[in-house]
Design a protein around this motif. Structure first.
Motif: not given
Length: 489
Positions: A273-289
């Motif tokens: 799940s964590v690896s999948d989330g990190i992969r989503a960051v690579k697709f994103a343009e804006v990251v809301v922390v």
């Protein structure tokens, strides 16, 4: 709107494996452990010449409505109601179980088009289970093997007429009931009317620790309970993406799994799940922390924000559960001070307060995402950059290691998303990191680029000449004129 197929069935019958097979990529998490999938995941499927939307659902389980499994089942039943057809999977090796019979009855009542498939159907061990499937009263079962790609031809045969009928119905509804006369003044003859192309959706990933309220926030933006939520930490496992027109802005929102400290992550599914989330960051343009207002800026929050910055994404920090705060002015002042002190690499990035539960602050979050995206795409003219660089050097000259002054000759912007700059220097390897930070901070302030990651590289004179060190050769035309033979002769 495309034809939608929902894949449903008990846990661990192979729904996610089939989903990945149909979309042609590994989007959904797959593991032998049952109950890995919890949310609804959509994908664009291809089966021969058929194109449709496929939904991967959580495993159907008999449970109370208040439990996590009960909420998962309710979400799956909602997908059944939305879909044009349902593909009901059973495990051919295990045969028909009592839960299969219960859920077959539910599907008969809730879905007009149900396709029955016996998965894991390769080999003789599945023969008995395929025969038992006839007793469910859903017609002839398709014998499938999602893992090996067997039986997809039979699935195509079952789906094709359903999709054809759905498309014909859409065409009939779209056809005008009466003819409309359009006046033609003859001036536009030969021109083709083109509809404006919709803007590409802004890709936004929401990240944070477990139970920070990520899924609740996205549900608030969507205006519906699309993602599974609850008091339990770590409900979200897959990185689920959903599209929405958010206050006039087309967006694609990625809900990611909560990220705990690496030392605490032992379970295999949580690691996936964590690896999948990190992969989503690579697709994103804006990251809301997303931070919890009760315990903000924990060490893990800082690591998540740093990850987004290292990946070069535009960052927005959102403080959730703001409705629980009493002294909001005092807390906000303290949060801004902590942000500037703990995340200097994101100095000036938007910090907004929201309440995912009540929906307050979503307009501010929307504007902050657009602002961060705009800065992330900013470009500065080369002439303006070089005038600025001359002023920075005059105000604070580079060091002179060994008495030899470092000259900064030229500067240009090489890229955007995030902004990247190149400075030509006489001996770049001697420039200290402090001088790089001095220039980066100046770029932020003087060109209005708060919070966005900035990449600044120094190159020497030799770095810009790709032909340096290569042997010179006589051009072929000169060789012919001088009467020489081929090169080297």
């Amino acid at each position: 709107m495309s034809f939608t197929l929902a894949i449903v069935g008990r846990p661990n019958v192979g729904k996610s494996t089939l989903f990945n097979r149909l979309v042609g990529k590994r989007l959904a998490l797959v593991d032998d452990q049952p109950g890995v999938t919890r949310d609804l995941r959509e994908g664009e499927a291809r089966l021969g010449d058929l194109r449709f939307t496929v939904i991967d659902t959580a495993g159907l389980e008999q449970a109370t409505d208040e439990s996590l499994q009960g909420r998962m089942r309710a979400l799956t039943e909602r997908a059944v109601g939305m879909a044009d057809a349902c593909l009901f999977l059973i495990d051919a090796r295990a045969g028909v179980l009592p839960d299969d019979e219960v859920f077959a009855g539910i599907l008969r009542r809730k879905s007009a088009n149900v396709i029955l498939a016996a998965n894991k159907g390769e080999g003789s061990a599945a023969d008995a289970g395929v025969l038992e499937a006839y007793g469910l009263g859903l017609g002839e079962p398709i014998r499938l093997s999602a893992e090996h790609g067997e039986g997809l031809g039979e699935l195509y045969t079952a789906l094709a007429p359903l999709i054809e009928d759905a498309e014909a119905e859409i065409d009939a509804e779209a056809a005008p009931e009466t003819d409309v006369d359009i006046e033609d003044d003859g001036e536009d003859e030969g021109e083709t009317l083109r509809m404006p192309t919709p803007a590409r959706p802004l890709q936004i990933a929401v990240m944070g620790r477990p139970n920070a309220g990520k899924s609740t926030l996205i549900n608030a933006i969507l205006g519906e309970d699309r993602l599974l939520t609850g008091p339990e930490a770590g409900i979200t496992r897959d990185s689920i993406s959903v599209s929405k027109d958010w206050q006039g802005t087309p967006v694609r929102l990625y809900d990611t799994a909560g990220m705990r400290k690496k030392a605490k992550v032992q379970d295999k599914v949580e690691k996936l799940s964590v690896s999948d989330g990190i992969r989503a960051v690579k697709f994103a343009e804006v990251v809301v922390v997303l931070l919890d207002a009760q315990i903000p800026f924990e060490a893990q929050d800082l690591k998540i924000a740093d990850l987004a910055e290292r990946e070069g994404r535009a960052v927005v920090v959102a403080i959730n559960k703001w409705d629980l705060e009493d002294d909001r002015q005092g807390k906000l002042k303290a949060l801004k001070e902590d942000f500037a002190r703990l995340l200097p690499q994101l100095r000036g990035a938007p910090l907004v307060t929201v309440s995912a539960l009540t929906g307050r602050g979503l307009d501010r979050l929307h504007d902050a995402c657009l602002s961060a995206y705009k800065v992330w795409n900013r470009r500065v003219p080369t002439a303006k950059l070089n005038r600025w660089l001359a002023g920075m050097v005059e105000m604070h000259p580079p060091p002179a290691p060994g008495g030899r002054r470092i000259k900064l000759r030229y500067m240009t912007q090489a890229k955007t998303r995030p902004p990247g700059f190149v400075v030509m220097a006489s001996i770049p390897e001697k420039l200290p990191e402090s001088y790089r930070r001095y220039l980066i901070n100046g770029l932020r302030e003087d060109f209005d680029m708060p919070g966005t990651p900035i990449r600044l590289n120094f190159r020497g004179q030799g770095d810009k000449n790709p032909f340096k060190g290569r042997k010179k050769s006589t051009p072929s035309r000169l060789r012919k004129h001088l009467g020489k033979g081929p090169a080297g002769g």
